[in-house]
Design an enzyme around this catalytic site. Sequence first.
Site, PDB file in Angstrom:
ATOM      1  CG  MET A 246       1.784  -8.985  -3.541  1.00 14.08           C
ATOM      2  SD  MET A 246       0.948  -8.194  -4.924  1.00 14.08           S
ATOM      3  CE  MET A 246       0.891  -9.518  -6.104  1.00 14.08           C
TER       4      MET A 246
ATOM      5  CE  LYS B  15      -0.520   0.789   0.492  1.00 13.45           C
ATOM      6  NZ  LYS B  15      -1.549  -0.212   0.321  1.00 13.45           N
TER       7      LYS B  15
ATOM      8  CG  ASP C  66       7.256   0.672  -7.092  1.00 12.82           C
ATOM      9  OD1 ASP C  66       6.490   0.378  -7.999  1.00 12.82           O
ATOM     10  OD2 ASP C  66       8.318   0.039  -6.850  1.00 12.82           O
TER      11      ASP C  66
END
Length: 487
Positions: free
Chosen positions: A170, A55, A33
Amino acid sequence: MTVYLVGAGPGDPALLTLRGAEVLANADVVIYDRLSVMSLLDLAPADVERISVGKQPGEPRTSQEDINSLLVDRGRAGQQVIRLKGGDPFVFARGGEEAAALAAAGVAFEVVPGITSAVAVPAYAGIPVTMRYSSTSFTVVTGHEDPAKGEGSVNWDAVAALGGTVVVLMGAARCRSICDRIVAGGMAPETPAAAVQWGTRPNQRTLRATLATLADLDPQPPATIVIGEVAAADLAWFEKRPLFGRRIVVTRAQPQAAAMAAELRRRGAEAMELPAIAFEPPENPDRLAHAAANVGRYDWVALTSPTGVARFFEHLHDARSLGGVRVAAIGPGTAAALADRNVVADLVPKQYVAESLLEALSDEVGPDGPGRVLIPRAESARDVLPDGLAAAGWDVDLVPAYRTVAPDPAPDATALLADAEVITFTSSSTAINFTDTYGTDAVPEVVATIGPITSATVRSLGLEVTVEAAEHTVDGLIAALEDFFTC
Ligand code: SAH
């Protein structure tokens, strides 16, 4: 076969574990990813199947259920499957869910832990997550849930009350509400706080503030937020490297480009390999074979590049035939290539250009007058050395050892060059080939050359030279760049 859940580390490709490299080398398929490190894919076999599930701008994100089924299907198909994840696979990476899906399906798996950004990113910013007496714990907490909305399962009061160091992953986008919430939980607003963006990469940036002011600096993802006394520590080392963050294009041939890029990276640069030259056998390779087989007939062999050394030794079947022959090298790079083959150069001139080699060889003429010299070198090269030696009475045998060609343009070159700050030319041919292929407009702002001959070529192409190496070697060029950027 097995599915490997592999931690890729936080960004610096060198932070992969040995076990990670070992399983990647035998991969059939790599599922990765966005935050896993793209350059690590080069450690897998060239024909490996690569599947991106992260993503990406403009692409839908693959759902976790689909990733789980993909791992199960590929594992069942008997492939060596590498699931590459940023940092550690079991730290905020849903590796636990993937392992559970594999276990439920009866597919064998192995977890290869990775270096987590929670610890390594602060380390690269010079922030130790613990300190004896002052910071006796570190809590790693997700910033994925917005405390302002009252949602989620993080007990922010407990996090604040525990004190010590708080590391938030995050959390960049919700930095303000997280910091406010921790203050509301009782931690002092003046507690030091830092956000490290793109940690361990050449574009790392550390923002330092307090719990009350960090959000004003508007940290951007990916960022690791560190809160606590340790965030005030001033132990920066990575961002202090001499070429830190410089985006430098290397135009040498492979594999030399990779070696030079590695040296630049060691100094903190973001090195981009865009070879503008490649080597091929000469039109008539028999001449070199013949000269090498009869090398005992010469008084001298003069070598003017590491590639010339490599090609000559490919044809030299018996090292003893060099016994009575003296060997000259144009500079330390060529001498090192000789040393790799257990030959110590008898002569290396003070300046590493053909003119100096000519002068040095002229000083070597003994009582019998000039002798016979073999020059195995590129098919087209400057005539200074052979013409000068011939004019001085030497018996010169100029033998083509290789041909330099311009490689096909790299598909990603335009984007790479738009981003670059410096381009390095280590020979006239690299400068000529580069501008032929990409045009002079594509040349980045700072042009750095290995020496005056290359500089003259660069100027003849209508470009300016910003940095020129004082010592005409790759190390000399890197040193000149360091001087330029640290002055
Ligand atoms: N499994 C990963 C974490 C995944 S969550 C690990 O162990 O490191 C993703 C978060 O990790 C990002 O939002 C950011 O907070 C942090 N992160 C990952 N790479 C980072 C980097 N190079 N610099 C700063 N933070 C990073």
